[in-house]
Design an enzyme around this catalytic site. Sequence first.
Site, PDB file in Angstrom:
ATOM      1  CD  GLN A 185      -3.061  -1.001   0.177  1.00 33.24           C
ATOM      2  OE1 GLN A 185      -3.236   0.059  -0.442  1.00 33.24           O
ATOM      3  NE2 GLN A 185      -3.818  -2.066  -0.026  1.00 33.24           N
ATOM      4  CB  ALA A 205       0.793  -3.905 -10.923  1.00 33.00           C
ATOM      5  CB  THR A 242       5.625 -17.643 -19.439  1.00 34.05           C
ATOM      6  OG1 THR A 242       5.947 -18.959 -19.889  1.00 34.05           O
ATOM      7  CG2 THR A 242       5.884 -16.637 -20.532  1.00 34.05           C
ATOM      8  CB  CYS A 332     -20.858  -7.698   8.575  1.00 37.03           C
ATOM      9  SG  CYS A 332     -22.446  -7.170   9.144  1.00 37.03           S
TER      10      CYS A 332
HETATM   11  N1  PLP Z   1      -0.378  -6.832   1.295  1.00 41.18           N
HETATM   12  C1  PLP Z   1      -1.167  -5.766   1.507  1.00 41.18           C
HETATM   13  C2  PLP Z   1      -0.768  -4.752   2.519  1.00 41.18           C
HETATM   14  C3  PLP Z   1      -2.340  -5.608   0.775  1.00 41.18           C
HETATM   15  O1  PLP Z   1      -3.111  -4.551   0.976  1.00 41.18           O
HETATM   16  C4  PLP Z   1      -2.683  -6.592  -0.187  1.00 41.18           C
HETATM   17  C5  PLP Z   1      -3.954  -6.492  -0.934  1.00 41.18           C
HETATM   18  O2  PLP Z   1      -4.947  -6.031  -0.414  1.00 41.18           O
HETATM   19  C6  PLP Z   1      -1.824  -7.683  -0.387  1.00 41.18           C
HETATM   20  C7  PLP Z   1      -0.676  -7.768   0.378  1.00 41.18           C
HETATM   21  C8  PLP Z   1      -2.113  -8.725  -1.432  1.00 41.18           C
HETATM   22  O3  PLP Z   1      -1.964  -8.157  -2.696  1.00 41.18           O
HETATM   23  P1  PLP Z   1      -2.365  -8.903  -4.066  1.00 41.18           P
HETATM   24  O4  PLP Z   1      -3.774  -8.528  -4.337  1.00 41.18           O
HETATM   25  O5  PLP Z   1      -1.421  -8.328  -5.080  1.00 41.18           O
HETATM   26  O6  PLP Z   1      -2.148 -10.350  -3.888  1.00 41.18           O
END
Ligand code: PLP
Length: 402
Positions: A185, A205, A242, A332
């Site tokens: 993030q 990405a 790949t 929730c």
């Molecule tokens: N680590 C963090 C802090 C994330 O916010 C996320 C996705 O929400 C992930 C790892 C996992 O990422 P990905 O969706 O690329 O597997």
Amino acid sequence: MIYFDHNASSLLLPEARAAWLEAEERFPGNPSSPHRLGARAERALEQARERVAGVLGCSPLEVVWTSGATEACNTVLQHAAAMRKAASEGRGRADAASNVWVSAVEHPAVRESARVYFGERLQTIPVRRDGVVDIGWIEERLRRERPALVAVMAANNETGVLQPWQRVHEVCAASGVAFFCDATQWCGREAAAGLGACDFVAGSAHKFGGPRGVGFLKSASGVALRPLVHGGGQQERRRAGTENVAGVLAMVAALEWCERQIAAGAAAERRAWRERFERELVAALPGARVNGAGAARLWNTVSAVMPEADCRQRWVVKLDKAGFAVSTGSACASGTERPSPVLTAMGLSASEAGRALRFSAGWLTEEREWTALVGELVRVAREMSGASVEGGREGERSTLNV
Ligand code: PLP
């Protein structure tokens, strides 16, 4: 639709889309193929490695392409577990170097894989009430123990709270302990320079305007990384399969575009928009509270405990109907799902954690969209408080004052 769920998946940036289309045209070959089209694709990947390494501040040889951050995190944890196993077999005993220390607010990609690969050898690093990792806990423990790996993320996906990863890296390096920073993030929102010094770094990405299903792992050059994915000799045998050439080139285009925004100072104005949103939200909805309010946070993220009105799923549905995409961040309050471990680690009760909503913007989000969101939240709150009074159902009665 006004989109406030960029921490789940950011929208594809035009620059990334253009790079993806161009790469599909220019590099149709398999990077492992022996002909010129293969070599051309391989060269494109090498240049992309240099560009990502330039942003992170590491060697291009240390960059491994993955399918995203979940794969990168799993790779690191299984590598650390395999190294630990080999070392403890060599010593003929298991000791503190067999443990992994993982912050209480890590994403499940780290937390769950640590549990799978380390089992009872997983130790949780506590966080303060503002969501910042307890650096004193790490420093104090490191005087007595040397774990196999320390994992502290750069920025939290639910609250946006920034972690002192530079300091954690420093203290780990001083003790000769490997440090993993999940920067999923952080990358594309804060400058990534310096991350390359960490032993392991994960990025993805689709969190910063690139396509879904592609990411990277920085793995220090001295490390003989154990592959998670087997079946081919690609990427120096560190990750079989790949490579997603167009995805990688689109990711790099997105990352560099974001870095240019950061360098131009574009985050400061957006942080001010977020802060104004928070002030207005708290003023308009008594009982609403911003999680991690006292800590430095990403300019794009607000996690708020909403007033006691109803299950937050209802907020999400009502906002969705009104044209706003927001997130609960986790479960929730209805009791069917567990409350967010991130929020409970920050001291929130299950009921408070169950009322949290997450709003996360992108670089192209405009100030008026934040303004529209707060207006809509007030409208929905009024509607829900009216509805529950009309319905007269005890459990749903609202304490809203809007
Ligand atoms: N680590 C963090 C802090 C994330 O916010 C996320 C996705 O929400 C992930 C790892 C996992 O990422 P990905 O969706 O690329 O597997």
